[in-house]
Design an enzyme around this catalytic site. Sequence first.
Site, PDB file in Angstrom:
ATOM      1  N   GLY A  22       0.805  -1.219   0.000  1.00 16.68           N
ATOM      2  CA  GLY A  22       0.000   0.000   0.000  1.00 16.68           C
ATOM      3  C   GLY A  22       0.836   1.266   0.000  1.00 16.68           C
ATOM      4  O   GLY A  22       2.005   1.231  -0.374  1.00 16.68           O
ATOM      5  N   LEU A  24       0.267   3.654  -2.066  1.00 19.75           N
ATOM      6  CA  LEU A  24       0.528   3.483  -3.495  1.00 19.75           C
ATOM      7  C   LEU A  24       1.092   4.746  -4.145  1.00 19.75           C
ATOM      8  O   LEU A  24       0.677   5.859  -3.827  1.00 19.75           O
ATOM      9  CB  LEU A  24      -0.761   3.081  -4.222  1.00 19.75           C
ATOM     10  N   HIS A  25       2.030   4.526  -5.056  1.00 21.21           N
ATOM     11  CA  HIS A  25       2.582   5.612  -5.873  1.00 21.21           C
ATOM     12  C   HIS A  25       2.624   5.128  -7.321  1.00 21.21           C
ATOM     13  O   HIS A  25       2.182   4.000  -7.612  1.00 21.21           O
ATOM     14  CB  HIS A  25       3.968   6.024  -5.349  1.00 21.21           C
ATOM     15  N   GLY A  27       4.916   3.980  -9.082  1.00 20.90           N
ATOM     16  CA  GLY A  27       5.645   2.709  -9.270  1.00 20.90           C
ATOM     17  C   GLY A  27       4.698   1.532  -9.148  1.00 20.90           C
ATOM     18  O   GLY A  27       4.660   0.639 -10.012  1.00 20.90           O
ATOM     19  N   HIS A  28       3.907   1.528  -8.071  1.00 18.77           N
ATOM     20  CA  HIS A  28       2.916   0.457  -7.890  1.00 18.77           C
ATOM     21  C   HIS A  28       1.932   0.430  -9.054  1.00 18.77           C
ATOM     22  O   HIS A  28       1.562  -0.625  -9.555  1.00 18.77           O
ATOM     23  CB  HIS A  28       2.107   0.683  -6.604  1.00 18.77           C
ATOM     24  N   GLN A  52       8.009  -9.566   7.620  1.00 19.03           N
ATOM     25  CA  GLN A  52       9.173  -9.149   6.837  1.00 19.03           C
ATOM     26  C   GLN A  52       9.874  -7.928   7.427  1.00 19.03           C
ATOM     27  O   GLN A  52      10.843  -7.436   6.857  1.00 19.03           O
ATOM     28  CB  GLN A  52       8.806  -8.913   5.373  1.00 19.03           C
ATOM     29  N   GLN A 139      11.228  -4.228 -10.385  1.00 20.00           N
ATOM     30  CA  GLN A 139      12.695  -4.329 -10.412  1.00 20.00           C
ATOM     31  C   GLN A 139      13.306  -3.454  -9.312  1.00 20.00           C
ATOM     32  O   GLN A 139      14.448  -3.651  -8.923  1.00 20.00           O
ATOM     33  CB  GLN A 139      13.192  -3.913 -11.805  1.00 20.00           C
ATOM     34  N   ASP A 141      12.881  -3.685  -6.290  1.00 20.32           N
ATOM     35  CA  ASP A 141      13.351  -4.644  -5.283  1.00 20.32           C
ATOM     36  C   ASP A 141      13.947  -5.840  -6.037  1.00 20.32           C
ATOM     37  O   ASP A 141      13.365  -6.925  -6.064  1.00 20.32           O
ATOM     38  CB  ASP A 141      12.191  -5.067  -4.381  1.00 20.32           C
ATOM     39  N   GLN A 144      14.580  -9.128  -4.220  1.00 17.86           N
ATOM     40  CA  GLN A 144      13.291  -9.755  -3.914  1.00 17.86           C
ATOM     41  C   GLN A 144      12.743 -10.471  -5.159  1.00 17.86           C
ATOM     42  O   GLN A 144      12.289 -11.620  -5.084  1.00 17.86           O
ATOM     43  CB  GLN A 144      12.307  -8.694  -3.439  1.00 17.86           C
TER      44      GLN A 144
HETATM   45  P1  AMP Z   1       5.986  -2.424  -1.689  1.00 23.27           P
HETATM   46  O1  AMP Z   1       4.621  -1.865  -1.510  1.00 23.27           O
HETATM   47  O2  AMP Z   1       7.093  -1.460  -1.393  1.00 23.27           O
HETATM   48  O3  AMP Z   1       6.157  -3.775  -1.035  1.00 23.27           O
HETATM   49  O4  AMP Z   1       6.130  -2.703  -3.248  1.00 23.27           O
HETATM   50  C1  AMP Z   1       5.201  -3.501  -3.912  1.00 23.27           C
HETATM   51  C2  AMP Z   1       5.723  -3.797  -5.301  1.00 23.27           C
HETATM   52  O5  AMP Z   1       5.903  -2.569  -6.019  1.00 23.27           O
HETATM   53  C3  AMP Z   1       7.080  -4.504  -5.301  1.00 23.27           C
HETATM   54  O6  AMP Z   1       7.076  -5.516  -6.294  1.00 23.27           O
HETATM   55  C4  AMP Z   1       8.024  -3.390  -5.617  1.00 23.27           C
HETATM   56  O7  AMP Z   1       9.220  -3.827  -6.247  1.00 23.27           O
HETATM   57  C5  AMP Z   1       7.199  -2.542  -6.558  1.00 23.27           C
HETATM   58  N1  AMP Z   1       7.711  -1.168  -6.591  1.00 23.27           N
HETATM   59  C6  AMP Z   1       7.942  -0.360  -5.528  1.00 23.27           C
HETATM   60  N2  AMP Z   1       8.466   0.810  -5.932  1.00 23.27           N
HETATM   61  C7  AMP Z   1       8.580   0.741  -7.286  1.00 23.27           C
HETATM   62  C8  AMP Z   1       9.077   1.639  -8.297  1.00 23.27           C
HETATM   63  N3  AMP Z   1       9.566   2.831  -8.004  1.00 23.27           N
HETATM   64  N4  AMP Z   1       9.026   1.220  -9.585  1.00 23.27           N
HETATM   65  C9  AMP Z   1       8.542  -0.006  -9.899  1.00 23.27           C
HETATM   66  N5  AMP Z   1       8.071  -0.897  -8.992  1.00 23.27           N
HETATM   67  C10 AMP Z   1       8.090  -0.528  -7.711  1.00 23.27           C
END
Ligand code: AMP
Length: 275
Positions: A22, A24-25, A27-28, A52, A139, A141, A144
């Site tokens: 969550g 969310l930005h 990227g998500h 985690q 990518q 992460d 991961q």
């Molecule tokens: P998180 O909410 O941080 O666990 O991220 C959820 C998913 O979004 C993971 O697969 C992250 O790698 C991906 N993610 C987070 N930030 C970015 C970003 N800036 N660009 C692309 N994917 C992202």
Amino acid sequence: MREVREELPRNGARICLVPTMGALHQGHLSLVDMAKRTSDLVVMSIYVNPTQFGRGEDFGKYPRTLESDARLASERGVDFIFAPADTEMYPEEHLAFVEVEKVSSILEGEFRPTHFKGVTTVVAKLFNIVEPHVAVFGQKDAQQAFIIKKMVRDLNFDVEIIVAPIVREKDGLAMSSRNVYLSPEEREKAAVLYSSLKYAESSLASGKKNLRDIRAEMTEMIAGGSGGKIDYVSFVNPASFEKVEDAGSLDEVLALLAVRFGQTRLIDNMMLKVK
Ligand code: AMP
């Protein structure tokens, strides 16, 4: 979720899972775009997974913005949001875990020793609950994503893993839910992470191969200029995630870094072409 999943067509329609925590930005949301290109139905999970986070990490203060997340997700075309409570995901003493050995203990794993065990466990649980055909990870992460692919291969999960490119701010800082922790001054300085990766990119493009030298220059840029505290700056062979010190005969190396600005720990990476 299981009731919903039961009613979704099992034949034909491809179901894609986008796991997130969550806040969310863009990227998500780019993962959602990717999901929609490859699948018919998109399920997004929004869950700040306690297993985690290590002791003393930011689990308690991690931003939780479910209402606006739900709006952003549905505007972007997410069909279902799965946002379970901790009591649903871990209702009683939890004794079963999924672990990918070796690669989970280097880089991020060295600084967050229980992190990937929590990630692989929750992703395995989400795969079992949602039963997606496809799942999209970022990518951003990179370690991961590599570990999830290894888990899927080694444990025969019937899920196709897609990895989507990093979405960045105008000054190059990788988007992250944790960027909101940065003070305006730290936020400005954090752009050095991207410039140091671009520096490594141009060094390798110009024919340099000695990664120790490139790392020393990057370290100087980050620690000298911005006051960022480096956890690591590393290079790995993207095919194996083994550390490399010389680009040698590789076509590509993956540069990864983790740096702390005040209380905020940021990670970033870039795939670099070797001349
Ligand atoms: P998180 O909410 O941080 O666990 O991220 C959820 C998913 O979004 C993971 O697969 C992250 O790698 C991906 N993610 C987070 N930030 C970015 C970003 N800036 N660009 C692309 N994917 C992202």
